[in-house]
Design a protein around this motif. Structure first.
Motif, mmCIF file in Angstrom:
data_model
loop_
_atom_site.group_PDB
_atom_site.id
_atom_site.type_symbol
_atom_site.label_atom_id
_atom_site.label_comp_id
_atom_site.label_asym_id
_atom_site.label_seq_id
_atom_site.Cartn_x
_atom_site.Cartn_y
_atom_site.Cartn_z
ATOM 1 N N ARG A 13 -94.710 63.866 20.901
ATOM 2 C CA ARG A 13 -95.987 63.086 20.220
ATOM 3 C C ARG A 13 -96.188 61.473 19.623
ATOM 4 N N ASN A 14 -97.501 61.852 18.994
ATOM 5 C CA ASN A 14 -98.164 60.106 19.247
ATOM 6 C C ASN A 14 -97.715 59.691 17.476
ATOM 7 N N ASP A 15 -97.900 59.363 16.846
ATOM 8 C CA ASP A 15 -98.321 58.728 15.724
ATOM 9 C C ASP A 15 -99.437 59.955 15.069
ATOM 10 N N GLN A 16 -100.590 60.025 16.256
ATOM 11 C CA GLN A 16 -101.666 60.913 15.241
ATOM 12 C C GLN A 16 -101.430 62.770 15.342
ATOM 13 N N GLU A 17 -99.911 62.482 15.329
ATOM 14 C CA GLU A 17 -100.048 64.075 15.979
ATOM 15 C C GLU A 17 -100.032 65.107 16.524
ATOM 16 N N GLN A 18 -100.923 64.502 17.704
ATOM 17 C CA GLN A 18 -101.219 64.509 19.095
ATOM 18 C C GLN A 18 -100.324 64.847 20.031
ATOM 19 N N TYR A 19 -100.013 66.239 20.721
ATOM 20 C CA TYR A 19 -98.897 66.783 21.339
ATOM 21 C C TYR A 19 -99.277 66.018 22.743
ATOM 22 N N SER A 20 -97.678 66.370 24.096
ATOM 23 C CA SER A 20 -98.213 66.415 25.549
ATOM 24 C C SER A 20 -96.612 66.843 25.837
ATOM 25 N N ILE A 21 -96.680 67.134 26.583
ATOM 26 C CA ILE A 21 -95.178 67.255 27.627
ATOM 27 C C ILE A 21 -95.396 65.666 28.333
ATOM 28 N N TRP A 22 -94.257 65.548 28.993
ATOM 29 C CA TRP A 22 -94.029 64.455 29.803
ATOM 30 C C TRP A 22 -92.854 64.777 30.168
ATOM 31 N N PRO A 23 -92.375 64.487 31.953
ATOM 32 C CA PRO A 23 -91.250 64.798 33.130
ATOM 33 C C PRO A 23 -90.266 63.859 32.386
#
Length: 68
Positions: A13-23
């Motif tokens: 997650r980033n500081d804007q509360e946006q999510y993703s996935i990462w290996p």
């Protein structure tokens, strides 16, 4: 790398509360931090779907909530 269904991923997650996935095992991009479980791509995407219910960045949500 992202198409490998056998690879372990982590929810980020980033500081804007946006999510993703990462290996797992790869350095996170600047501004992102681990924010959940690790697992298969499908498991992590499922967690993102449950956690990220409002796609608007946090700053936009804040502005719109105080705009009256």
């Amino acid at each position: 790398m992202f198409d490998d269904n056998r690879r372990e991923f982590r929810v980020v997650r980033n500081d804007q509360e946006q999510y993703s996935i990462w290996p797992t095992g790869r350095e996170l991009p600047a501004g992102w931090f681990e924010a959940g479980s690790r697992g298969t791509k499908a498991e992590c995407l499922d967690q993102v779907g449950r956690s990220w219910t409002d796609m608007r960045p946090a700053r936009l949500r804040e502005v719109l909530s105080t705009d009256g």
